[in-house]
Design a protein around this motif. Structure first.
Motif, PDB file in Angstrom:
ATOM      1  N   TRP A  25       0.831  -1.204   0.000  1.00 20.52           N
ATOM      2  CA  TRP A  25       0.000   0.000   0.000  1.00 20.52           C
ATOM      3  C   TRP A  25       0.865   1.255   0.000  1.00 20.52           C
ATOM      4  O   TRP A  25       1.953   1.277   0.580  1.00 20.52           O
ATOM      5  N   ASP A  26       0.341   2.296  -0.614  1.00 20.43           N
ATOM      6  CA  ASP A  26       1.013   3.592  -0.616  1.00 20.43           C
ATOM      7  C   ASP A  26       1.019   4.153   0.798  1.00 20.43           C
ATOM      8  O   ASP A  26       0.099   3.902   1.582  1.00 20.43           O
ATOM      9  N   ASP A  27       2.059   4.880   1.123  1.00 13.47           N
ATOM     10  CA  ASP A  27       2.134   5.548   2.417  1.00 13.47           C
ATOM     11  C   ASP A  27       2.860   6.876   2.238  1.00 13.47           C
ATOM     12  O   ASP A  27       3.542   7.079   1.239  1.00 13.47           O
ATOM     13  N   PRO A  28       2.707   7.774   3.192  1.00 16.51           N
ATOM     14  CA  PRO A  28       3.334   9.090   3.066  1.00 16.51           C
ATOM     15  C   PRO A  28       4.789   9.126   3.536  1.00 16.51           C
ATOM     16  O   PRO A  28       5.414  10.178   3.536  1.00 16.51           O
ATOM     17  N   VAL A  29       5.345   7.987   3.925  1.00 16.47           N
ATOM     18  CA  VAL A  29       6.662   7.954   4.553  1.00 16.47           C
ATOM     19  C   VAL A  29       7.768   7.540   3.591  1.00 16.47           C
ATOM     20  O   VAL A  29       8.802   8.204   3.496  1.00 16.47           O
ATOM     21  N   ASN A  30       7.587   6.428   2.899  1.00 14.05           N
ATOM     22  CA  ASN A  30       8.659   5.843   2.096  1.00 14.05           C
ATOM     23  C   ASN A  30       8.775   6.505   0.733  1.00 14.05           C
ATOM     24  O   ASN A  30       7.779   6.708   0.040  1.00 14.05           O
ATOM     25  N   LEU A  31      10.016   6.801   0.348  1.00  4.42           N
ATOM     26  CA  LEU A  31      10.275   7.423  -0.944  1.00  4.42           C
ATOM     27  C   LEU A  31      10.222   6.380  -2.060  1.00  4.42           C
ATOM     28  O   LEU A  31      10.513   5.200  -1.841  1.00  4.42           O
ATOM     29  N   MET A  32       9.867   6.830  -3.245  1.00  6.13           N
ATOM     30  CA  MET A  32       9.719   5.929  -4.383  1.00  6.13           C
ATOM     31  C   MET A  32      10.988   5.120  -4.683  1.00  6.13           C
ATOM     32  O   MET A  32      10.894   3.913  -4.927  1.00  6.13           O
ATOM     33  N   PRO A  33      12.178   5.719  -4.654  1.00 11.75           N
ATOM     34  CA  PRO A  33      13.380   4.903  -4.910  1.00 11.75           C
ATOM     35  C   PRO A  33      13.574   3.796  -3.871  1.00 11.75           C
ATOM     36  O   PRO A  33      14.052   2.707  -4.207  1.00 11.75           O
ATOM     37  N   TYR A  34      13.184   4.058  -2.634  1.00 13.88           N
ATOM     38  CA  TYR A  34      13.313   3.036  -1.599  1.00 13.88           C
ATOM     39  C   TYR A  34      12.368   1.867  -1.873  1.00 13.88           C
ATOM     40  O   TYR A  34      12.746   0.704  -1.737  1.00 13.88           O
ATOM     41  N   VAL A  35      11.133   2.158  -2.251  1.00 11.31           N
ATOM     42  CA  VAL A  35      10.163   1.099  -2.548  1.00 11.31           C
ATOM     43  C   VAL A  35      10.675   0.261  -3.724  1.00 11.31           C
ATOM     44  O   VAL A  35      10.624  -0.972  -3.684  1.00 11.31           O
ATOM     45  N   THR A  36      11.202   0.911  -4.741  1.00 14.15           N
ATOM     46  CA  THR A  36      11.794   0.192  -5.874  1.00 14.15           C
ATOM     47  C   THR A  36      12.928  -0.700  -5.395  1.00 14.15           C
ATOM     48  O   THR A  36      13.025  -1.875  -5.786  1.00 14.15           O
ATOM     49  N   TYR A  37      13.785  -0.169  -4.543  1.00 12.00           N
ATOM     50  CA  TYR A  37      14.902  -0.943  -3.982  1.00 12.00           C
ATOM     51  C   TYR A  37      14.394  -2.187  -3.256  1.00 12.00           C
ATOM     52  O   TYR A  37      14.925  -3.285  -3.451  1.00 12.00           O
ATOM     53  N   VAL A  38      13.371  -2.042  -2.434  1.00  9.57           N
ATOM     54  CA  VAL A  38      12.827  -3.181  -1.678  1.00  9.57           C
ATOM     55  C   VAL A  38      12.315  -4.247  -2.642  1.00  9.57           C
ATOM     56  O   VAL A  38      12.598  -5.439  -2.470  1.00  9.57           O
ATOM     57  N   PHE A  39      11.572  -3.855  -3.662  1.00 12.25           N
ATOM     58  CA  PHE A  39      11.028  -4.821  -4.616  1.00 12.25           C
ATOM     59  C   PHE A  39      12.150  -5.561  -5.352  1.00 12.25           C
ATOM     60  O   PHE A  39      12.041  -6.755  -5.611  1.00 12.25           O
ATOM     61  N   ARG A  40      13.210  -4.854  -5.664  1.00 15.38           N
ATOM     62  CA  ARG A  40      14.349  -5.495  -6.338  1.00 15.38           C
ATOM     63  C   ARG A  40      15.097  -6.402  -5.375  1.00 15.38           C
ATOM     64  O   ARG A  40      15.440  -7.539  -5.708  1.00 15.38           O
ATOM     65  N   GLN A  41      15.369  -5.900  -4.195  1.00 15.91           N
ATOM     66  CA  GLN A  41      16.174  -6.629  -3.223  1.00 15.91           C
ATOM     67  C   GLN A  41      15.457  -7.883  -2.721  1.00 15.91           C
ATOM     68  O   GLN A  41      16.030  -8.962  -2.703  1.00 15.91           O
ATOM     69  N   TYR A  42      14.217  -7.737  -2.302  1.00  7.37           N
ATOM     70  CA  TYR A  42      13.509  -8.853  -1.676  1.00  7.37           C
ATOM     71  C   TYR A  42      12.914  -9.824  -2.695  1.00  7.37           C
ATOM     72  O   TYR A  42      13.090 -11.040  -2.573  1.00  7.37           O
ATOM     73  N   PHE A  43      12.199  -9.283  -3.681  1.00 11.23           N
ATOM     74  CA  PHE A  43      11.507 -10.154  -4.636  1.00 11.23           C
ATOM     75  C   PHE A  43      12.363 -10.515  -5.853  1.00 11.23           C
ATOM     76  O   PHE A  43      12.019 -11.426  -6.595  1.00 11.23           O
ATOM     77  N   GLY A  44      13.426  -9.783  -6.086  1.00 15.26           N
ATOM     78  CA  GLY A  44      14.282 -10.062  -7.226  1.00 15.26           C
ATOM     79  C   GLY A  44      13.759  -9.526  -8.547  1.00 15.26           C
ATOM     80  O   GLY A  44      14.157  -9.984  -9.620  1.00 15.26           O
ATOM     81  N   SER A  46      13.319  -7.124 -11.765  1.00 13.71           N
ATOM     82  CA  SER A  46      14.198  -6.274 -12.559  1.00 13.71           C
ATOM     83  C   SER A  46      13.920  -4.815 -12.185  1.00 13.71           C
ATOM     84  O   SER A  46      12.871  -4.495 -11.604  1.00 13.71           O
ATOM     85  N   ARG A  47      14.843  -3.935 -12.543  1.00 14.45           N
ATOM     86  CA  ARG A  47      14.643  -2.512 -12.256  1.00 14.45           C
ATOM     87  C   ARG A  47      13.339  -2.013 -12.890  1.00 14.45           C
ATOM     88  O   ARG A  47      12.555  -1.313 -12.251  1.00 14.45           O
ATOM     89  N   GLU A  48      13.095  -2.397 -14.141  1.00 15.14           N
ATOM     90  CA  GLU A  48      11.907  -1.927 -14.851  1.00 15.14           C
ATOM     91  C   GLU A  48      10.622  -2.420 -14.177  1.00 15.14           C
ATOM     92  O   GLU A  48       9.675  -1.653 -13.990  1.00 15.14           O
ATOM     93  N   ASP A  49      10.578  -3.704 -13.820  1.00 19.85           N
ATOM     94  CA  ASP A  49       9.380  -4.248 -13.179  1.00 19.85           C
ATOM     95  C   ASP A  49       9.179  -3.645 -11.795  1.00 19.85           C
ATOM     96  O   ASP A  49       8.052  -3.329 -11.398  1.00 19.85           O
TER      97      ASP A  49
END
Length: 92
Positions: A25-44, A46-49
């Motif tokens: 879910w969207d939240d007012p705290v986490n920055l977009m680059p951080y969310v992208t980083y989490v999706f790449r780091q945890y789920f593996g 690609s940068r685009e996905d």
């Protein structure tokens, strides 16, 4: 997770009816680059996905980032909480 996923993989798993998904879910705290980083780091993803999913969270308010059995999705949600993201398990 060590294996790489794509959005097509997630859509295929969802269409096969594994029954449960992890929704971030969207939240007012986490920055977009951080969310992208989490999706790449945890789920593996690609940068685009990862960026596409992050933009869906940002614009639509939520995104389904994984699907499968309930226990697996509960582990994913716990991991997202560990990263400081808001996430829930949803039946699909």
């Amino acid at each position: 997770m060590s294996d790489t996923h794509s959005l097509a993989d997630t859509e295929t798993r969802t269409s096969l009816g594994h029954g449960w998904s992890t929704t971030v879910w969207d939240d007012p705290v986490n920055l977009m680059p951080y969310v992208t980083y989490v999706f790449r780091q945890y789920f593996g993803y690609s940068r685009e996905d990862a960026e596409q999913l992050m933009l869906q969270v940002h614009t639509a308010g939520k995104a389904s980032v994984a699907s499968g059995d309930r226990e697996q999705q509960e582990r994913h949600v716990a991991a997202m909480h560990g990263y400081g993201l808001q996430a829930t398990v949803e039946r699909i």
